[in-house]
Design a protein around this motif. Structure first.
Motif, mmCIF file in Angstrom:
data_model
loop_
_atom_site.group_PDB
_atom_site.id
_atom_site.type_symbol
_atom_site.label_atom_id
_atom_site.label_comp_id
_atom_site.label_asym_id
_atom_site.label_seq_id
_atom_site.Cartn_x
_atom_site.Cartn_y
_atom_site.Cartn_z
ATOM 1 N N LEU A 314 78.539 -66.832 -3.790
ATOM 2 C CA LEU A 314 78.307 -67.111 -2.379
ATOM 3 C C LEU A 314 79.592 -67.541 -1.671
ATOM 4 O O LEU A 314 79.830 -67.166 -0.506
ATOM 5 N N ASP A 315 80.463 -68.314 -2.347
ATOM 6 C CA ASP A 315 81.740 -68.691 -1.731
ATOM 7 C C ASP A 315 82.625 -67.475 -1.504
ATOM 8 O O ASP A 315 83.298 -67.367 -0.461
ATOM 9 N N LEU A 316 82.633 -66.556 -2.455
ATOM 10 C CA LEU A 316 83.431 -65.335 -2.280
ATOM 11 C C LEU A 316 82.878 -64.488 -1.136
ATOM 12 O O LEU A 316 83.646 -63.861 -0.381
ATOM 13 N N LEU A 317 81.566 -64.457 -0.982
ATOM 14 C CA LEU A 317 80.965 -63.730 0.138
ATOM 15 C C LEU A 317 81.390 -64.335 1.471
ATOM 16 O O LEU A 317 81.736 -63.610 2.425
ATOM 17 N N ARG A 318 81.391 -65.657 1.561
ATOM 18 C CA ARG A 318 81.795 -66.312 2.806
ATOM 19 C C ARG A 318 83.274 -66.053 3.110
ATOM 20 O O ARG A 318 83.654 -65.830 4.269
ATOM 21 N N VAL A 319 84.133 -66.097 2.082
ATOM 22 C CA VAL A 319 85.560 -65.844 2.301
ATOM 23 C C VAL A 319 85.789 -64.408 2.725
ATOM 24 O O VAL A 319 86.647 -64.126 3.590
ATOM 25 N N ALA A 320 85.029 -63.463 2.162
ATOM 26 C CA ALA A 320 85.166 -62.063 2.572
ATOM 27 C C ALA A 320 84.764 -61.890 4.037
ATOM 28 O O ALA A 320 85.405 -61.131 4.779
ATOM 29 N N LEU A 321 83.704 -62.571 4.460
ATOM 30 C CA LEU A 321 83.341 -62.518 5.875
ATOM 31 C C LEU A 321 84.414 -63.178 6.738
ATOM 32 O O LEU A 321 84.720 -62.710 7.841
ATOM 33 N N GLN A 322 85.009 -64.247 6.249
ATOM 34 C CA GLN A 322 86.054 -64.944 6.998
ATOM 35 C C GLN A 322 87.302 -64.082 7.133
ATOM 36 O O GLN A 322 87.971 -64.112 8.176
ATOM 37 N N GLU A 323 87.608 -63.326 6.091
ATOM 38 C CA GLU A 323 88.802 -62.473 6.118
ATOM 39 C C GLU A 323 88.548 -61.118 6.742
ATOM 40 O O GLU A 323 89.480 -60.316 6.899
ATOM 41 N N GLY A 324 87.296 -60.797 7.128
ATOM 42 C CA GLY A 324 86.991 -59.497 7.718
ATOM 43 C C GLY A 324 86.969 -58.364 6.719
ATOM 44 O O GLY A 324 87.126 -57.196 7.117
ATOM 45 N N ALA A 325 86.772 -58.672 5.457
ATOM 46 C CA ALA A 325 86.769 -57.634 4.411
ATOM 47 C C ALA A 325 85.404 -57.548 3.746
ATOM 48 O O ALA A 325 85.310 -57.287 2.551
ATOM 49 N N PHE A 326 84.331 -57.746 4.529
ATOM 50 C CA PHE A 326 83.010 -57.738 3.910
ATOM 51 C C PHE A 326 82.626 -56.348 3.421
ATOM 52 O O PHE A 326 82.043 -56.203 2.335
ATOM 53 N N GLU A 327 82.900 -55.315 4.213
ATOM 54 C CA GLU A 327 82.534 -53.962 3.786
ATOM 55 C C GLU A 327 83.241 -53.595 2.487
ATOM 56 O O GLU A 327 82.644 -52.996 1.581
ATOM 57 N N LEU A 328 84.523 -53.950 2.373
ATOM 58 C CA LEU A 328 85.258 -53.678 1.140
ATOM 59 C C LEU A 328 84.664 -54.464 -0.027
ATOM 60 O O LEU A 328 84.484 -53.932 -1.127
ATOM 61 N N PHE A 329 84.352 -55.715 0.203
ATOM 62 C CA PHE A 329 83.766 -56.539 -0.859
ATOM 63 C C PHE A 329 82.424 -55.968 -1.309
ATOM 64 O O PHE A 329 82.155 -55.853 -2.507
ATOM 65 N N TRP A 330 81.579 -55.602 -0.356
ATOM 66 C CA TRP A 330 80.242 -55.137 -0.728
ATOM 67 C C TRP A 330 80.295 -53.767 -1.401
ATOM 68 O O TRP A 330 79.578 -53.522 -2.382
ATOM 69 N N ARG A 331 81.134 -52.904 -0.915
ATOM 70 C CA ARG A 331 81.181 -51.546 -1.468
ATOM 71 C C ARG A 331 81.879 -51.517 -2.822
ATOM 72 O O ARG A 331 81.369 -50.921 -3.784
ATOM 73 N N GLU A 332 83.045 -52.151 -2.920
ATOM 74 C CA GLU A 332 83.847 -52.027 -4.136
ATOM 75 C C GLU A 332 83.451 -53.071 -5.191
ATOM 76 O O GLU A 332 83.374 -52.738 -6.375
ATOM 77 N N VAL A 333 83.226 -54.299 -4.773
ATOM 78 C CA VAL A 333 82.961 -55.360 -5.748
ATOM 79 C C VAL A 333 81.502 -55.352 -6.195
ATOM 80 O O VAL A 333 81.209 -55.421 -7.390
#
Length: 1358
Positions: A314-333
Motif C-alpha cells: 500500500l505504501d508503494l501504491l501511494r508513492v506511485a500515485l504521488q510520483e505520477g507513475a501509477f499506470e507504470l506501476f500497475w501495468r509492469e509491477v
C-alpha cells in the motif's frame, strides 16, 4: 513461533505509543515468545509459589540483591512486580497503574532504582505474557518520571541483556528489543537525540537475529520513523539510516522504511537525495520494476499465513500515485510482475492491492484498473475456488468494495465500480452473486442509474462493454474443438438476462436498501411487462414499450422473468409501508406494521392488476406473449368487476371476508397470465363464493356445498402448487374465513392428513419451473458437457447394477428360448455340442442384442416408475406440511370453536401412524410439526370450547376411547399423546355447564333444593370418569410393561384435584401391596405428589385428612419394614421414594399436631439405620437421618482425626502428596546407598516379593464388606448386634471413618464407587473401598514392574 507472536505484539502496539492513557487502557497482546522450559522456569515457578520475598533471593545470580530494609518494609511494593508478569491482562494493567502511582506520589530513590532493575530484568523473561507486561510498565514509568534519563536506562538494558553471551542470546535479543520498544512507547525518545540514535543503532544490530526476532526490528524502525519530526529526522537519523535507505530494494522492511520517509519527509528526501541514494530520482521507474517485483513477492510470501496485505504494498501504491507513475506501476509491477508466475501469494496480493486502491484512484484510473488483467484473474479465481477445499477470496473482495462504497460520496465512482464488477462475465454470466449486498451503500442517484443500466443491459445486451474471460479448462476445450469460443451469443444473452432480472428483484428484496414506491413499482412493472407482453409500437403511456429489445426474448427467458416477478410479488406482499397513508382513503386492514400495502392503502397486487388492465387495453401498442382465449378474457373482466365491487364495500362490517376475497382474486388474476387453463375455473368458483358469502339473502340447498367449503377446496388446490407466495396468501385468506368454517369444510382438510386416504389424493408431480439452481451450476457451465456424459454413464451403470440384483423369470424364459432356437442350448437347457457357423452366430447375436435392449428399456421404465413414486411421495408430504398451516391457523384464531374437538382423534391418528414406521427426514419434519401443533396449540391452549352441553355424551365416549387406547399402546410416547388428549377433553367437560332444564313451577322450585355437588356445575360425569381413570391407574400399578407413566397421573392430579381425591384410595394399597418394588415406588411418588397439593387438603375435612395421613403413614412404614436383605436397583428406588414420603408425613404430623403415633416409624428407621440395607448410597442415609431428626434423634458428629497426630502409624506410599518436579527423599537415599556400597541382589528380590505380597493382601481386603472401626484401633470382628449399643454411625470411605452422607459434619470426601444419582433411576453404588492407595484407572497396565515404578523403592521399606 516466537517471532510470529512478537510480530503480532509489535503490530498491535502501533498507534498507541504516544499517549499514556491509551497505552494503559488498550488491551495488551498475548506473549510473543514461547515459554522456555528448564531449570530457570522451574525456579521462577517455585519462587512464585513461595511469595515475593523469595523472588529477590532467586534473582541473586542475575543481579545483586537490594538492601534488606527495602525488602522488609515494602512487601506491597514488591507484590506489584508479580502482578506485572501475570498472564491476566487486567491484573497486568492494574499492577502497572499502581506502580506508576506509587513512584509518582512517594518518590524514593531506592524504590525507583529497584523498580527500574526489576523491570529491565523482566524484559528478557521466559514466562507467558511477561515480556510485554514489563515493557509496558517500563514505558509508563519513563513517561511519568521524566527525570529518569533514557540513555542511562538504555545502557542498563544493554548491560543486563548482553548480546555477546551466546547461551542466552535469545532472551538477550528479546530483552533489548522490548527495551527499545518501551523507550519508544514512553514518548520521550524523540526528545533525547542521543538515546534516539543509540536505539536506532541497537535495532539495526538486532535485525541480524532474524531467527529469533524475524522482521520486528525493521518494523519498529518504520514506526519510529513515522513518529519523528522532520528536523529530528534530518539532523539526527538521516546519517544513521543512510545505509538502510540506500539498500531499500533488498528487503520489504527496508523498502517500507524508504517509502514512509518519502511520504513523511518529502522536503528531506527530495529527488536529488534519492538520486544520490538509489541512482534514480523516483522510486517507480522502468529500471526499478524488476527489483520492486522481487521485493513485493517476498512481502507476499511473508504474510501468506496471515492473509493480509503487506504494508509495503500500500505504501508503494501511494508513492506511485504521488510520483505520477501509477499506470507504470500497475501495468509492469502488478499485472506483468505479480500475476506473471500465477502463484497464490502474488495473485492474492494483486487482488488486495486492487481492493485497497479503490478509494485512492480517480475515475479514469478506476476504469484502467477495473478493465485490466487483475479483474480477469479475479474472475478466474472465483470460478475455480467453488470447491469446498479451496480458499475463497470473494468475501474479502466484498468487504473492500463495501468499504469503498460506504465511504465514497461521489455517485460517479460508485457507479463505475459497481458496473465494472457486474460486467465481469464468463460466457455472459457475471461472477459476482446476484444477491451481492454491497448495493445497500449506494447513493440514491447511483442506485437509480445502476438500475437503469441493468434494464438497458437486459433489453440490449452489450457484450462489448463486458469484461469477458475464459477459464483454462474452457480455453482447452475450445482449442480441442477448434471453435475458438465456448458459447454462442444467444446462450450468453440468456445467461446474462437471467442474472440481470435476479439482480433487479434482489435490490427490492434487500431491506437495507433505501427505496421509494415509484422505484419499487418501476421494477415490478418492468418484470411483469417483459414476462407476459411484447411491444408492437412505442407508447408514451407505457414507458416499458419505448425501448425495443435487440435480442428477442425466448420462452425460457420469459419463464425465468415470470418466476422472478412472482418472487418479487411475494416480497411486496410482506413489504413494510414505504410512505404515509392518507387518512381519508379507506383500505384493507394493515395490521401492526402495514405490510403489503402502498401509501394510498391499496395492495401492491391491486396496482399491478391495474397495470395489466392498462396493457390489455392498449392493443395497438402492446400484445400479450400468450393471447387470452375468449373464456380467459371473460374471466379476467369478471375478476376486475368483482375487485371493484369489493373496493366499494371497504367500509362494510364484513371487512375480513371482503379483504380475503380481494386478495385471492388479485393473486389468481395475475396467475392467469402464467397458467390460464388452471386459473379460469378457480376464478369462476371464487366469484360464486364471493356472491354467496356477501349476499345475505342467498340460500343454498341441502346437497349444495356451502361457500366456505368451496373456498377450502380452492385453497387446497392452490396449496398444491410449488409456490411460497401461494402458501403465504392461502394462510392469510384462511385466517379471515375460518370463523365461517363448518364440519364438511374441516373434513376436507382432515382428509388430506388422513393416512388411510393417501392413495386417493390427486397430487400431481410437477416441478417448479422457476426453481433456482446453485451457483456452481450457474457459474460453471464449462462442466456441463462432461457432467451430462458422466450422468448418462452413471445412469447406465445404475441400471445395470439394478438389473444384476434379481433376474426376472419371464426374461429368463425368453433368453432360454432364444438360445434354444439358435441351437446354443439343447432341450434340457444344457450346452449344445453342435458347433454353429458364422451366420448362425451373427443371427444369434442379433436376437440376443434385441432381447437385452428390450430388457434394458423395461429396467429404465421400472426405474422411472420408482422415481415418479418417490417424487409423488415427497410432494404429498410437502403438501401435508402446507395443510398443517391451515390447522394451526384455525387453532390459533378459533380456539373456542366446537369444531376444534373434531381435530383431536385425526391428529392422533397421524402421530400414531407416523411414529410406527421408519420415515425419511421430510416425514419426520411432518411428524414433528404435527406433534407440536397437537401439544402446544390444542392440548395446552389457554382457551377452549365452552359450548358443548349437547355433546357431553359423545365427549365422554371419546374420553373413554382415548384412555383405553393409551393403555394399549406399545410406545409410551404415543400413549402420552393419547393421555394428554384425554386430559384436554376432561378440561372441556369440566369447564362447561349442562343444558338448562325446563322451567319449574314455583311450587316445585320450593321442593327442589339447590344443587351442591360438583356434577351439577359442569357437564362432567364424575363417577364415570373416576371409574375410567381408576382402571387405568390400577393397570399402571399392576402391569409390568405398562405404556402409562407416573408423570401422566401426576399431570392428572395437578390439573384436576377432584379426580385426584377419588383416586387416592386406589393408590394407597399399592404402597405395600404392589406387585414389584418398582410399582411400590411409583405409588409412593403419586401419593406424595397428591398429598402436597393444597387443593386436596382444602377439599377434605379435618377427620378425613387426619385419616388419610394416618393410613399413608402406616402403609409407608410397612413398606419400609418389608425391605429384605437382597437390595437391588428397584428396591433402592422404592426405599428412596418411601423415605421422601415418610419425611413429608412426619412433617405434616408435627406441624399440624395430628394425634398420630410415630413410634412405628421411629422403630423402622432405627432398624433400617443399623442394618446394611442402605448400601453405600449417601442419599438414602441422608434421608434416613433427616427423618430421624424430625423424630428427635440427632445425627452424631464425626471426630476429625488429623494425620499429623497419628505419628506411630506407618504411612503408605500413595497417601502422601508429592511436589511436582522434585525427587522424593526416599529415592535420594536409595540412590545414595546404591552409589556408596551397592545393594545385595538377593535382598532386593526379597523386598520385591514382600511388596507384591502386601499388594495382593490389600486387593483381597477390598472385596470384603467394609468394617466400622476407629483410626488406630486393632482390626477386631464386630460383636453380635444383640450385645452392642447403638454405635455412632460412621461409614468407611477410603480408609477414613466419617459420616455416611455428604451432608454430615465430618470431612467431605468423594466416594470411589461412582457418581451419585438422586433421581428416579438412582442406582446403588458399589461398596466403599477400604484402601488408602488409589487404584489405577481401568485399562492401565498393572504388572509388577509398573507397580514398582509407581510406588517407588520406599514401598518396600515401610
Amino acid at each position: 513461533m516466537a517471532g510470529t507472536r512478537s510480530s503480532r505484539s509489535s503490530r498491535s502496539t502501533r498507534g498507541t505509543r504516544t499517549s499514556r492513557a491509551v497505552a494503559e487502557v488498550k488491551p495488551e497482546p498475548p506473549e510473543v515468545a514461547e515459554e522456555k522450559p528448564g531449570e530457570e522456569a522451574e525456579e521462577e515457578t517455585a519462587a512464585a509459589m513461595a511469595g515475593p520475598p523469595e523472588e529477590a533471593a532467586d534473582a541473586e545470580e542475575r543481579a545483586p540483591s537490594p538492601p534488606a530494609p527495602l525488602l522488609q518494609q515494602s512487601r506491597s511494593f514488591l507484590d506489584l512486580f508479580w502482578g506485572i508478569g501475570k498472564p491476566e491482562q487486567e491484573q497486568r494493567l492494574a499492577a502497572t497503574a499502581a506502580l506508576v502511582t506509587r513512584l509518582r506520589e512517594r518518590p524514593q530513590e531506592a524504590e525507583l532504582q529497584y523498580a527500574l532493575r526489576r523491570l529491565i530484568e523482566g524484559l528478557g523473561a521466559t514466562r507467558e505474557a511477561a515480556r510485554p507486561g514489563y515493557s509496558l510498565a517500563l514505558s509508563q514509568v519513563l513517561q511519568a518520571l521524566e527525570r529518569v534519563p533514557l540513555q542511562r536506562v538504555l545502557e542498563q538494558i544493554q548491560e543486563k541483556h548482553d548480546l555477546q553471551k551466546k547461551k542466552l542470546l535469545r532472551s538477550a535479543a528479546f530483552g533489548n528489543f522490548f527495551g527499545v520498544l518501551a523507550l519508544f512507547q514512553s514518548g520521550r525518545l524523540v526528545k533525547e537525540p542521543k538515546a534516539l540514535v543509540a536505539s536506532v543503532q541497537l535495532l539495526q544490530s538486532l535485525a541480524q537475529h532474524r531467527n529469533h526476532l524475524q522482521d520486528l526490528p525493521r518494523r519498529t524502525l518504520v514506526d519510529i520513523l513515522s513518529e519523528v519530526p522532520e528536523p529530528v529526522f534530518e539532523e539526527v537519523l538521516l546519517d544513521v539510516l543512510q545505509a538502510d535507505l540506500a539498500a531499500a530494494f533488498s528487503t520489504p522492511e527496508q523498502l517500507q522504511l524508504l517509502l514512509v520517509g518519502l511520504q513523511k519527509f518529502p522536503g528531506v528526501l527530495h529527488p536529488k537525495k534519492l538520486k544520490k541514494l538509489l541512482g534514480s530520482a523516483t522510486v517507480v521507474t522502468k529500471e526499478t520494476v524488476p527489483r520492486l517485483v522481487e521485493v513485493l513477492q517476498l512481502a507476499a510470501k511473508s504474510v501468506r499465513k496471515e492473509r493480509v496485505l503487506h504494508p509495503v504494498g500500500l505504501d508503494l501504491l501511494r508513492v506511485a500515485l504521488q510520483e505520477g507513475a501509477f499506470e507504470l506501476f500497475w501495468r509492469e509491477v502488478v499485472e506483468q510482475g505479480l500475476l506473471k508466475e500465477h502463484s497464490g501469494p502474488g495473485s492474492y496480493m494483486a487482488f488486495r492491492l486492487l481492493g485497497s486502491a479503490l478509494p485512492l484512484l480517480s475515475l479514469e484510473q478506476l476504469h484502467v484498473v477495473l478493465r485490466g488483467e487483475v479483474m480477469c484473474q479475479y474472475g478466474d479465481h472465483v470460478l475455480s475456488a467453488q470447491l469446498p477445499s479451496r480458499f475463497k477470496f470473494a468475501p474479502e473482495m466484498e468487504k473492500y468494495v463495501s468499504s469503498f462504497l460506504e465511504g465514497c460520496p461521489d455517485p460517479e465512482k460508485q457507479l463505475a465500480v459497481l458496473v465494472a464488477f457486474s460486467s465481469l462475465t464468463n460466457q455472459g454470466y457475471p461472477v459476482v452473486p446476484s444477491l451481492w449486498p454491497v448495493v445497500r451503500h449506494l447513493q440514491p442517484e447511483a442506485l437509480d442509474r445502476y438500475c437503469r443500466w441493468l434494464r438497458n443491459m437486459f433489453l440490449r445486451p452489450d457484450f462489448g462493454s463486458c469484461l469477458e474471460f475464459s477459464t483454462s479448462r474452457q480455453k482447452k476445450t475450445a482449442a480441442e474443438d477448434g471453435s475458438g469460443h465456448a458459447g454462442t451469443p444467444e446462450k450468453s444473452a440468456f445467461r446474462l438476462r437471467k442474472w440481470l432480472i435476479q439482480r433487479l428483484t434482489s435490490i427490492v428484496e434487500n431491506a437495507q436498501v433505501v427505496k421509494d414506491e415509484a422505484f419499487v413499482m418501476g421494477i415490478a412493472r418492468f418484470c411483469f411487462f417483459h414476462s407476459f407482453f411484447e411491444t408492437k409500437k412505442p407508447s408514451k403511456d407505457i414507458p416499458e414499450s419505448e425501448q425495443q429489445v435487440s435480442v428477442p426474448l425466448d420462452s425460457e427467458t420469459r419463464e425465468n422473468t415470470g418466476n422472478a416477478f412472482f418472487s418479487l410479488l411475494q416480497t411486496l406482499n410482506s413489504l413494510p409501508l414505504l410512505g404515509e397513508a392518507p387518512k381519508t382513503v379507506p383500505g384493507p386492514p394493515r395490521g401492526k406494521a402495514g405490510h403489503g400495502v402502498t401509501a394510498d392503502g391499496r395492495l401492491w397486487a391491486q396496482h399491478l392488476v391495474q397495470y395489466a388492465a392498462l396493457l390489455l387495453s392498449h392493443g395497438k401498442h402492446v400484445r400479450p406473449a400468450r393471447p387470452f382465449a375468449a373464456q380467459e378474457k371473460a374471466a379476467w373482466e369478471r375478476m376486475l368487476q368483482s375487485v371493484d365491487r369489493l373496493q366499494q364495500r371497504a367500509k362494510d362490517a364484513r371487512l375480513a371476508e371482503t379483504t380475503a376475497f380481494q386478495q385471492l382474486l388479485l393473486l389468481v388474476g395475475l396467475h392467469l397470465f402464467k397458467a390460464p387453463g388452471e386459473c379460469v375455473d378457480v376464478l369462476n368458483d371464487l366469484q360464486n363464493c364471493m356472491e354467496k358469502a356477501l349476499d345475505k339473502k342467498a340460500t343454498t340447498g341441502a346437497e349444495e356445498p356451502q361457500w366456505v367449503e368451496v373456498m377450502v377446496e380452492i385453497l387446497l388446490s392452490l396449496l398444491a402448487q410449488p409456490s411460497r407466495l401461494m402458501r403465504q396468501v392461502c394462510r392469510s385468506v384462511f385466517a379471515r374465513i375460518c370463523p365461517h368454517l363448518n364440519l364438511r369444510a374441516l373434513q376436507l382438510i382432515l382428509d388430506v392428513l388422513d393416512p388411510d386416504k393417501e392413495e386417493d389424493g390427486a397430487v400431481v408431480v410437477t416441478d417448479e419451473p422457476g426453481r433456482k439452481k446453485g451457483p456452481a451450476t450457474e457459474d460453471s457451465s464449462e462442466d456441463s458437457d462432461s457432467g451430462s456424459e458422466e450422468d448418462s454413464g452413471s445412469e447406465e451403470d445404475s441400471l445395470d447394477e439394478g438389473s444384476d440384483g434379481e433376474v426376472d423369470g419371464g426374461f429368463r424364459q425368453q433368453l432360454m428360448s432364444v438360445l434354444q432356437a439358435g441351437k446354443a442350448l439343447d432341450a434340457d437347457g444344457q450346452s449344445s455340442e453342435e458347433e454353429l457357423d458364422d451366420d448362425a452366430m451373427l443371427a444369434l447375436d442379433a436376437r440376443l442384442a434385441s432381447l437385452f435392449a428390450e430388457q434394458k428399456l423395461r429396467a429404465q421404465a421400472r426405474r422411472r416408475g420408482k422415481d415418479q413414486a418417490r417424487k409423488e411421495k415427497s410432494l404429498r408430504c410437502d403438501f401435508k406440511i402446507k395443510v398443517l398451516d391451515l390447522v394451526e391457523t384455525f387453532l390459533t384464531k378459533q380456539p373456542e370453536n366446537p369444531l376444534v374437538l373434531e381435530l383431536v382423534e385425526p391428529l392422533l391418528a397421524v402421530i400414531e401412524r407416523s411414529m410406527s414406521r421408519d420415515s425419511a427426514k421430510q416425514e419426520q419434519d411432518f411428524l414433528r410439526k404435527t406433534a407440536d401443533i397437537f401439544t402446544n396449540q390444542l392440548c395446552r391452549a389457554k382457551q377452549y370450547c365452552r359450548s358443548v352441553a349437547d355433546r357431553a355424551e359423545a365427549l365422554h365416549v371419546a374420553l373413554e376411547r382415548l384412555v383405553e387406547r393409551a393403555g394399549r399402546q406399545a410406545d409410551s410416547a404415543v400413549a402420552l399423546y393419547h393421555f394428554s388428549a384425554s386430559l384436554y377433553l376432561l378440561r372441556v367437560l369440566k369447564g362447561n355447564t349442562p343444558k338448562p332444564p325446563a322451567p319449574l313451577s314455583p311450587r316445585k322450585q320450593r321442593k327442589v333444593s339447590a344443587p351442591t355437588q360438583v356434577q351439577s356445575s359442569s357437564c362432567l360425569d364424575l363417577a364415570r370418569v373416576s371409574l375410567l381413570y381408576t382402571e387405568a391407574l390400577t393397570s399402571f400399578l399392576s402391569k409390568r410393561n405398562s405404556p402409562l407413566t407416573a408423570a401422566m397421573f401426576v399431570d392428572l392430579f395437578t390439573r384436576h384435584p377432584v379426580i385426584c381425591q377419588r383416586l387416592l384410595p386406589v393408590v394407597l394399597p399399592f404402597v405395600t401391596d404392589g406387585a414389584r418394588p418398582y410399582h411400590q415406588a411409583q405409588a409412593c411418588l403419586l401419593l406424595l405428589k397428591a398429598l402436597q397439593m393444597g387443593e386436596l387438603k382444602q377439599a377434605l375435612e379435618g377427620p378425613a385428612w387426619q385419616e388419610l395421613i394416618g393410613d399413608s403413614l402406616r402403609q409407608t412404614t410397612e413398606s419400609l419394614r418389608a425391605v429384605g436383605t437382597a437390595v437391588n436397583k428397584s428396591v433402592l428406588l422404592k426405599m428412596f421414594k418411601a423415605l421422601e414420603l415418610l419425611i413429608f408425613l412426619i412433617k405434616t404430623v408435627k406441624e399440624e399436631e395430628l394425634p398420630t403415633s410415630l413410634e412405628a416409624p421411629l422403630a423402622v428407621l432405627q432398624t433400617l439405620r443399623q442394618s446394611d440395607r442402605l448400601g453405600a448410597t449417601g442419599r438414602l442415609s441422608d434421608l434416613t437421618w433427616q427423618a430421624l431428626k424430625l423424630l428427635g434423634v440427632p445425627r452424631p458428629k464425626e471426630e476429625k482425626v488429623k494425620v499429623a497426630e497419628n505419628k506411630g502409624a506407618p504411612q503408605e506410599p500413595g497417601s502422601r502428596k508429592r511436589k511436582k518436579g522434585f525427587l522424593p527423599d526416599t529415592k535420594k537415599r536409595s540412590k545414595r546407598q546404591q552409589a556408596e556400597g551397592g545393594e545385595d541382589p538377593g535382598h532386593a528380590t526379597q523386598d520385591a516379593k514382600r511388596k507384591r505380597k502386601r499388594k495382593r493382601k490389600r486387593r483381597s481386603t477390598q472385596q470384603q464388606p467394609p468394617m466400622v472401626k476407629e483410626p488406630g484401633s486393632p482390626a477386631t470382628p464386630p460383636p453380635p448386634a444383640s450385645q452392642t449399643k447403638d454405635p455412632e454411625p460412621k461409614a468407611v470411605v477410603n480408609g477414613d471413618a466419617q459420616s455416611a452422607t455428604p451432608g454430615s459434619a465430618g470431612p467431605k470426601r468423594k466416594l470411589r464407587g461412582g457418581k451419585r444419582k438422586n433421581g428416579l433411576d438412582a442406582a446403588p453404588a458399589a461398596p466403599p473401598l477400604q484402601k488408602k492407595a488409589r487404584l489405577p484407572p481401568p485399562g492401565t497396565p498393572s504388572g509388577p514392574k509398573t507397580r514398582r515404578k509407581k510406588l517407588g523403592p520406599e514401598a518396600g521399606g515401610q
